[in-house]
Structures are given as structure tokens and as C-alpha cells.
Write a protein that holds these residues in place. Structure first.
Motif, PDB file in Angstrom:
ATOM      1  N   GLN A 191       0.831  -1.205   0.000  1.00 21.35           N
ATOM      2  CA  GLN A 191       0.000   0.000   0.000  1.00 21.35           C
ATOM      3  C   GLN A 191       0.864   1.253   0.000  1.00 21.35           C
ATOM      4  OE1 GLN A 191      -1.650   1.235   3.716  1.00 21.35           O
ATOM      5  NE2 GLN A 191      -3.623   1.785   2.821  1.00 21.35           N
ATOM      6  N   SER A 192       1.902   1.245   0.838  1.00 20.69           N
ATOM      7  CA  SER A 192       2.799   2.393   0.930  1.00 20.69           C
ATOM      8  C   SER A 192       3.488   2.661  -0.404  1.00 20.69           C
ATOM      9  CB  SER A 192       3.837   2.151   2.032  1.00 20.69           C
ATOM     10  OG  SER A 192       4.591   3.314   2.279  1.00 20.69           O
ATOM     11  N   GLU A 193       3.873   1.596  -1.096  1.00 21.91           N
ATOM     12  CA  GLU A 193       4.475   1.755  -2.424  1.00 21.91           C
ATOM     13  C   GLU A 193       3.471   2.356  -3.405  1.00 21.91           C
ATOM     14  OE1 GLU A 193       7.924   1.070  -3.827  1.00 21.91           O
ATOM     15  OE2 GLU A 193       7.702   1.889  -1.822  1.00 21.91           O
ATOM     16  N   GLY A 194       2.211   1.932  -3.300  1.00 14.33           N
ATOM     17  CA  GLY A 194       1.174   2.507  -4.164  1.00 14.33           C
ATOM     18  C   GLY A 194       1.015   4.001  -3.941  1.00 14.33           C
ATOM     19  N   ILE A 195       1.062   4.427  -2.685  1.00 12.62           N
ATOM     20  CA  ILE A 195       0.963   5.858  -2.366  1.00 12.62           C
ATOM     21  C   ILE A 195       2.168   6.606  -2.933  1.00 12.62           C
ATOM     22  CG2 ILE A 195       0.902   7.542  -0.492  1.00 12.62           C
ATOM     23  CD1 ILE A 195      -0.588   5.415   1.179  1.00 12.62           C
ATOM     24  N   ASN A 196       3.373   6.006  -2.794  1.00 11.94           N
ATOM     25  CA  ASN A 196       4.574   6.621  -3.392  1.00 11.94           C
ATOM     26  C   ASN A 196       4.377   6.854  -4.887  1.00 11.94           C
ATOM     27  OD1 ASN A 196       6.279   6.936  -1.189  1.00 11.94           O
ATOM     28  ND2 ASN A 196       7.122   4.887  -1.343  1.00 11.94           N
ATOM     29  N   HIS A 197       3.865   5.831  -5.573  1.00 12.82           N
ATOM     30  CA  HIS A 197       3.665   5.947  -7.027  1.00 12.82           C
ATOM     31  C   HIS A 197       2.663   7.053  -7.357  1.00 12.82           C
ATOM     32  CE1 HIS A 197       6.216   2.746  -8.331  1.00 12.82           C
ATOM     33  NE2 HIS A 197       5.576   1.806  -7.643  1.00 12.82           N
ATOM     34  N   THR A 198       1.601   7.176  -6.558  1.00 14.02           N
ATOM     35  CA  THR A 198       0.631   8.261  -6.792  1.00 14.02           C
ATOM     36  C   THR A 198       1.303   9.617  -6.645  1.00 14.02           C
ATOM     37  OG1 THR A 198      -1.213   6.918  -5.959  1.00 14.02           O
ATOM     38  CG2 THR A 198      -1.544   9.292  -6.035  1.00 14.02           C
ATOM     39  N   MET A 199       2.064   9.784  -5.575  1.00  9.17           N
ATOM     40  CA  MET A 199       2.683  11.070  -5.286  1.00  9.17           C
ATOM     41  C   MET A 199       3.773  11.420  -6.294  1.00  9.17           C
ATOM     42  SD  MET A 199       2.735  10.811  -1.107  1.00  9.17           S
ATOM     43  CE  MET A 199       3.086  12.528  -0.737  1.00  9.17           C
ATOM     44  N   GLU A 200       4.361  10.389  -6.920  1.00  9.68           N
ATOM     45  CA  GLU A 200       5.391  10.627  -7.931  1.00  9.68           C
ATOM     46  C   GLU A 200       4.823  10.726  -9.342  1.00  9.68           C
ATOM     47  OE1 GLU A 200       9.563   8.806  -6.841  1.00  9.68           O
ATOM     48  OE2 GLU A 200       8.030   7.279  -6.525  1.00  9.68           O
ATOM     49  N   GLY A 201       3.514  10.471  -9.501  1.00  2.00           N
ATOM     50  CA  GLY A 201       2.895  10.584 -10.818  1.00  2.00           C
ATOM     51  C   GLY A 201       2.890   9.303 -11.632  1.00  2.00           C
ATOM     52  N   ASN A 202       3.233   8.165 -11.018  1.00  2.00           N
ATOM     53  CA  ASN A 202       3.192   6.868 -11.710  1.00  2.00           C
ATOM     54  C   ASN A 202       1.822   6.227 -11.456  1.00  2.00           C
ATOM     55  OD1 ASN A 202       5.973   7.267 -12.311  1.00  2.00           O
ATOM     56  ND2 ASN A 202       6.510   6.419 -10.304  1.00  2.00           N
ATOM     57  N   TYR A 203       0.797   6.768 -12.090  1.00  2.00           N
ATOM     58  CA  TYR A 203      -0.569   6.456 -11.696  1.00  2.00           C
ATOM     59  C   TYR A 203      -0.998   5.026 -12.021  1.00  2.00           C
ATOM     60  CZ  TYR A 203      -0.558  11.483 -11.176  1.00  2.00           C
ATOM     61  OH  TYR A 203      -0.242  12.752 -10.804  1.00  2.00           O
ATOM     62  N   LEU A 204      -0.540   4.459 -13.126  1.00  2.00           N
ATOM     63  CA  LEU A 204      -0.915   3.087 -13.458  1.00  2.00           C
ATOM     64  C   LEU A 204      -0.304   2.103 -12.458  1.00  2.00           C
ATOM     65  CD1 LEU A 204      -0.656   3.156 -17.364  1.00  2.00           C
ATOM     66  CD2 LEU A 204      -2.738   3.103 -15.968  1.00  2.00           C
ATOM     67  N   LEU A 205       0.965   2.322 -12.112  1.00  2.00           N
ATOM     68  CA  LEU A 205       1.598   1.478 -11.094  1.00  2.00           C
ATOM     69  C   LEU A 205       0.894   1.667  -9.746  1.00  2.00           C
ATOM     70  CD1 LEU A 205       5.416   1.884 -11.851  1.00  2.00           C
ATOM     71  CD2 LEU A 205       4.081  -0.233 -11.952  1.00  2.00           C
ATOM     72  N   ALA A 206       0.498   2.898  -9.467  1.00  2.00           N
ATOM     73  CA  ALA A 206      -0.200   3.178  -8.207  1.00  2.00           C
ATOM     74  C   ALA A 206      -1.498   2.375  -8.127  1.00  2.00           C
ATOM     75  CB  ALA A 206      -0.493   4.667  -8.091  1.00  2.00           C
ATOM     76  N   LEU A 207      -2.267   2.370  -9.219  1.00  2.00           N
ATOM     77  CA  LEU A 207      -3.535   1.641  -9.228  1.00  2.00           C
ATOM     78  C   LEU A 207      -3.323   0.154  -8.960  1.00  2.00           C
ATOM     79  CD1 LEU A 207      -5.430   3.282 -12.239  1.00  2.00           C
ATOM     80  CD2 LEU A 207      -5.798   3.666  -9.795  1.00  2.00           C
ATOM     81  N   ALA A 208      -2.285  -0.423  -9.561  1.00  2.00           N
ATOM     82  CA  ALA A 208      -2.023  -1.857  -9.378  1.00  2.00           C
ATOM     83  C   ALA A 208      -1.718  -2.177  -7.913  1.00  2.00           C
ATOM     84  CB  ALA A 208      -0.862  -2.292 -10.275  1.00  2.00           C
ATOM     85  N   HIS A 209      -0.831  -1.380  -7.306  1.00  2.00           N
ATOM     86  CA  HIS A 209      -0.466  -1.623  -5.903  1.00  2.00           C
ATOM     87  C   HIS A 209      -1.641  -1.360  -4.960  1.00  2.00           C
ATOM     88  CE1 HIS A 209       3.693  -1.556  -7.371  1.00  2.00           C
ATOM     89  NE2 HIS A 209       4.049  -2.055  -6.203  1.00  2.00           N
ATOM     90  N   LEU A 210      -2.346  -0.251  -5.171  1.00  2.00           N
ATOM     91  CA  LEU A 210      -3.410   0.141  -4.256  1.00  2.00           C
ATOM     92  C   LEU A 210      -4.618  -0.778  -4.353  1.00  2.00           C
ATOM     93  CD1 LEU A 210      -3.152   4.006  -4.692  1.00  2.00           C
ATOM     94  CD2 LEU A 210      -2.570   2.714  -2.635  1.00  2.00           C
ATOM     95  N   ASP A 211      -4.956  -1.203  -5.576  1.00  2.00           N
ATOM     96  CA  ASP A 211      -6.092  -2.123  -5.746  1.00  2.00           C
ATOM     97  C   ASP A 211      -5.845  -3.437  -5.024  1.00  2.00           C
ATOM     98  OD1 ASP A 211      -8.261  -0.992  -7.114  1.00  2.00           O
ATOM     99  OD2 ASP A 211      -7.174  -1.031  -9.005  1.00  2.00           O
ATOM    100  N   SER A 212      -4.654  -4.009  -5.248  1.00  2.00           N
ATOM    101  CA  SER A 212      -4.359  -5.316  -4.641  1.00  2.00           C
ATOM    102  C   SER A 212      -4.302  -5.212  -3.114  1.00  2.00           C
ATOM    103  CB  SER A 212      -3.039  -5.873  -5.180  1.00  2.00           C
ATOM    104  OG  SER A 212      -1.962  -5.001  -4.888  1.00  2.00           O
ATOM    105  N   SER A 213      -3.664  -4.162  -2.604  1.00  2.00           N
ATOM    106  CA  SER A 213      -3.571  -4.025  -1.141  1.00  2.00           C
ATOM    107  C   SER A 213      -4.933  -3.718  -0.523  1.00  2.00           C
ATOM    108  CB  SER A 213      -2.564  -2.933  -0.765  1.00  2.00           C
ATOM    109  OG  SER A 213      -2.955  -1.675  -1.276  1.00  2.00           O
ATOM    110  N   LEU A 214      -5.784  -2.957  -1.223  1.00  2.00           N
ATOM    111  CA  LEU A 214      -7.106  -2.625  -0.692  1.00  2.00           C
ATOM    112  C   LEU A 214      -7.968  -3.875  -0.531  1.00  2.00           C
ATOM    113  CD1 LEU A 214      -9.178  -0.581   0.268  1.00  2.00           C
ATOM    114  CD2 LEU A 214      -9.808  -0.161  -2.120  1.00  2.00           C
TER     115      LEU A 214
END
Length: 546
Positions: A216-239
């Protein structure tokens, strides 16, 4: 029926069992079952009959961990009162710590911190290292949620060293919180490094419970850095995993907020709004809100402004103001942050304006008053000041590493006999300057007892003359001169031996010849413009990358 064995054993029979046996059976019994209730009652009854105050405290604690709502606090109060009767500092400290955790879990941070500070008063004089570090970790959690990330990291450094040797859950939770602190400070490289370590250590130590939170923390990092597709993958799975575990709405809503941000930036506005509404629902239904979640409301007001639904726009403006005021009432620490980070008066003005426009619209439906709504160009949020400061810190760090660290101020007069204003003979001045050169060369400034008075004695000159000469030729006061020499020395040592980056702030303080961490930190920042902790973090990060 299978799976529902009867539980008719008398309570007085159960009290014949040992406390360890009862505790194991409480843990193994189904949560909320009749059987568990019987063991809980037997544990408490046994402690009361035997007048065993230590076990009575544990009995209330057993009930507390298996209760909800106000009942939790009732058991917490009983636990604290009983521990005070026992009169043992570590027992009282542990009771206050547990009560603070109850408040923390209900997201009332001010009350949590008050109980942690009471726990600290009792635990400070004990030798119970585990409780002391557990307390430090929980105070760091409060400081994280109240946005004092530097202070949280100071506490977590000590926790990490201790828990690494003594508690696997404590160690991994500390790593997770360190990563989150670096994340909010926009130190994404450090955050990612800590997250990777957490995942590897969890696997190595056979403790996978926190894997989903590192993801989840990695997903948030990706969102804040603008890597939105990677963010969605991490955040969806962790959620999905967080929801499956249940009873963790805080992390659930955190994932939903960053999923909303990622979808918004990818142009999926309707999907984003669904997630932002879940953030609002968490506030409405549970009274839960934190600073980073507040920006869900500007997204909602922007969305309904563009869709020309002014009623909903006004509704979320009101909710934004309500959320800010709620946070102010919850924590004294959040007050200044919200004042700096959110223009509450601006939101209130926009709300009042919207109410006036809608009032006119209801009575003058044929007038094109709605056009004026598109003229509102009010920014609600400001960039946090500390984020800009971090960029400046990084530039200064790079300058120091590249050999551009500040040099002592140039003397106003270069080796010329000074004007008569000094009223000191040339021979005396030359002697003092020569002795100062020897003082610097032999690093006598590392003496922790070195002071302006002691330096005057060493140089065989009175205090007044020493002050005049150093001010005239070094461009600074005596203690500033000594402290700058110490700071320059420790920086040179750290650049030469990167292992010093792993030292504690206290150890570096002693290495540089200072008596107190506070004086060291103040002198270091005055000299180079950044804190020693930040300097060590960057050195350690470069070493890890290397």
C-alpha cells in the motif's frame, strides 16, 4: 451441533486453573463466544479473590481488548486505578500506555498523547526497555498523524535498533512507519528503500502480516510521484487484502483516497469521485479525518462545479469547512498546520457566495446568474512550507558533499595591525592569533569543557581582549567560533568515513565535542543551513544506493 460445544463448566472450577492456562484459553476461544466470556470472567474473579493486583490489571486488559466503544475506556480506567493501587511504576506506565492506545485507535490523538506522556513519567525511571520503546513508537505514531514527521523519525530510529533485536512485529511496524514519514516528506527514495527492506525482512523472519501495508505504501509513493498506473495496481491489490482482514477502516479509506487521486489524474473523473465520496462517508459516519485526506473535498467541489451542480458543490464546501473545524477540535497540534495549509476563510467566503447565488437563483430562475459561478477562481489549498524547505535542504547537502560547505567568515582586516579602537598591542594580537592557529590545528576545540573563559586562560589573555580579537579577525563571537570549528570537523569526518552516518544524534554530539544534542543541532544548522539528522539521512541513503 458440530462446532457449538456446550460450555457449562462452573466459574469456581475455572478459577482453579493457572493464569497462563486461562490466558491461553481466552486467546484460543472464538471471539465473543460464551466460552471466551467464561474464561475472561474466571481470570478476573481469580485475581480478585487472590487480591493479586498485577493479574487484576491483566484481567481488565483482557476485557479491554475484547470490548468496543465506551466499554473499552471503562476497562482502561479500571486498569489504571488498579495499577496505581499496586504502586509499581512499570505497571502504572503500561496501563497508561494501553489507555493511550485505546484513544489512538479511536483517532482522538490529543487524549492519546496525554496518556502517553503520563506513561512516560512512570516508565522513565524503570529498566523496562520493551515498554519504553513501545511508548516511543506510539508517540511517533501520534507525531506522524499530526504531521511532525522529523520528530517521529527521531523516535523511530531508537525503536528500530531495539525492536530489530527484541520484537519482530515491533521491528516491521517501525520500518513501515519510517517509510510513511519519508513518504510524506517527499523523500520517495528513502521511503521506497525502507519499504523494500520491510518486505524482505518480513519474508526472512517469517512474518508476512504487514506485506500488504508495505505494498500500500508503495502505491501511495507511485501516486505522489505521478506513476498512476503502477499506483492503481499496488493500491487495488492491497485494498482487497485490507478489506478481507476487516476492522481497519483507516487504511481502507487511505487507499481509497489515493486511488481517487490516481484515477483523477488519469482522467477517470467519475471513478475518482466514487472514491472521494468514500473519504467523505468515512468522515460523516465515523468522524475520521486526517490532513492528507482533506484534499478530497476540493476535487469534489471542482467536479460538481464543472458539471454545473451547484447544490452539491455547496454541500462539499460545507463538508470541507466542517472537516477542518473537526480536526482543529481533535488535536492542538493540527491547529497551526491547518492554518498554514488550508485557507479556511477563503472556503467560508466561497460557501457564503454560493449560498447567496443559490438564493437568488431560486427566486430569479430566468436570470443567467449561473454564469458568474464560472468566474470563481479561488485556490483552497497551499503547498506545505516544509516541502519547499526539503528541496533547499537537499541542495545544501549536495553543496556540502561537493566541498562547498561554508568557510569561516573572512576577517575584516587581513594580518594588518588593527586600528587603535582595539587598544591592544600588536605583539599581544600576534601572540593570540598564533595560539589560535595552534588551537585549531591540534583540535583542542573538541574538549567538551571548552568555553570562552577556558580559551582565554589557554591563550593567556583576558576575556575582553579575546572577544575583541576573535570578533575582529574571525568575524564572529567566541562560542560561535568554537562551535563552527566543531561542526566543520564533524562534517569532514562524516564525509571521510560514511559509517558515521549510522551514528545516533547523541553519539555525533559527543564526537563533535558538544555537551548537549540541542546545542549541537542548533550550531550545525546555523553553520550549514540543515539539521544533522537530515545530513546523516542523506549520507546513509547515498551509501545504500552506492
Amino acid at each position: 451441533m458440530k462446532g457449538q460445544e456446550p460450555f457449562d463448566m462452573a466459574s469456581d472450577t475455572l478459577t482453579d486453573l493457572g493464569y497462563d492456562v486461562l490466558f491461553d484459553r481466552i486467546k484460543s476461544a472464538a471471539k465473543g463466544s460464551r466460552k471466551q466470556g467464561g474464561y475472561l470472567h474466571a481470570y478476573l474473579a481469580k485475581a480478585k479473590v487472590e487480591d493479586n493486583l498485577g493479574e487484576l490489571v491483566q484481567g481488565y486488559k483482557n476485557y479491554l481488548h475484547r470490548s468496543v466503544g465506551r466499554t473499552k475506556l471503562a476497562y482502561a480506567d479500571s486498569m489504571v486505578l488498579t495499577s496505581k493501587k499496586a504502586g509499581k511504576p512499570d505497571l502504572i506506565g503500561a496501563a497508561y500506555l494501553t489507555k493511550g492506545i485505546v484513544f489512538y485507535n479511536s483517532k482522538t490523538y490529543k487524549e492519546a498523547l496525554e496518556n502517553y506522556l503520563l506513561a512516560d513519567q512512570y516508565l522513565a525511571g524503570t529498566t523496562n526497555a520493551y515498554l519504553q520503546h513501545k511508548l516511543k513508537y506510539n508517540i511517533a505514531l501520534v507525531k506522524y498523524y499530526t504531521e511532525h514527521y522529523d520528530e517521529a523519525l527521531d523516535l523511530l530510529r531508537s525503536c528500530r535498533s531495539y525492536f530489530q533485536e527484541n520484537s519482530v512485529p515491533g521491528y516491521l511496524n517501525t520500518l513501515l512507519l519510517q517509510g510513511r514519514c519519508h513518504q510524506q516528506m517527499k523523500n520517495y527514495g528513502l521511503s521506497r528503500s525502507v519499504n523494500r527492506l520491510g518486505l524482505m525482512e518480513g519474508e526472512r523472519l517469517g512474518y508476512p502480516d504487514l506485506t500488504l501495508y508495505f505494498l500500500q505504501s508503495e502505491g501511495i509513493n507511485h501516486t505522489m510521484e505521478g506513476n498512476y498506473l503502477l499506483a492503481l495496481a499496488h493500491l487495488d491489490s492491497s485494498l482487497h487484502l485490507i478489506r478481507a482482514r476487516g476492522n481497519d477502516f483507516a487504511n481502507e479509506v487511505l487507499s481509497e483516497f489515493y486511488l481517487g487521486k490516481s484515477h483523477w489524474e488519469l482522467g477517470h473523473r467519475e471513478k475518482a469521485v466514487e472514491y472521494f465520496k468514500k473519504v467523505d462517508a468515512s468522515f460523516t459516519n465515523r468522524g475520521y479525518m486526517k490532513a492528507e485526506l482533506l484534499s478530497a473535498y476540493p476535487y469534489l467541489t471542482e467536479y460538481y462545479s464543472s458539471s454545473k451542480n451547484q447544490e452539491l458543490r455547496l454541500q462539499y464546501l460545507k463538508k470541507h469547512i466542517e472537516a477542518i473545524n473537526f480536526m482543529r477540535s481533535q488535536s492542538q497540534y493540527l491547529d497551526d498546520k491547518i492554518k498554514d495549509g488550508y485557507d479556511l476563510k477563503g472556503i467560508q467566503r466561497e460557501k457564503q457566495y454560493m449560498e447567496r447565488i443559490l438564493w437568488i437563483k431560486e427566486r430569479r430562475e430566468h436570470i443567467g446568474i449561473a454564469i458568474g459561478l464560472f468566474l470563481i477562481l479561488l485556490f483552497i489549498m497551499q503547498a506545505y512550507r516544509y516541502q519547499r524547505a526539503r528541496k533547499i535542504y537537499r541542495k545544501r547537502f549536495e553543496a556540502i558533499i561537493n566541498g562547498q560547505n561554508p568557510q569561516p567568515k573572512k576577517p575584516k582586516v587581513k594580518n594588518n595591525f588593527p586600528s587603535q579602537k582595539l587598544e591592544i598591542s600588536k605583539e599581544k594580537i600576534d601572540m593570540v592569533l598564533a595560539n589560535l592557529e595552534d588551537f585549531e590545528k591540534k583540535r583542542k576545540f573538541l574538549d567538551k569543557k571548552m568555553s570562552a573563559r577556558k580559551l582565554a586562560v589557554i591563550l593567556e589573555v583576558n576575556n575582553k581582549y579575546l572577544s575583541l580579537i576573535i570578533t575582529h579577525y574571525k568575524g564572529k563571537h567566541v562560542m560561535e567560533y568554537i562551535n563552527d570549528l566543531r561542526v566543520d570537523h564533524i562534517i569532514a569526518q562524516m564525509k571521510q568515513d560514511r559509517k558515521l552516518a549510522h551514528y545516533s544524534n547523541r553519539s555525533l554530539t559527543e564526537e563533535a565535542g558538544f555537551n548537549s544534542e540541542r546545542t549541537f543541532t542548533k550550531a550545525f544548522k546555523s553553520r550549514v543551513g540543515i539539521t544533522p539528522i537530515f545530513f546523516m539521512e542523506r549520507l546513509e541513503a547515498e551509501q545504500n544506493v552506492g
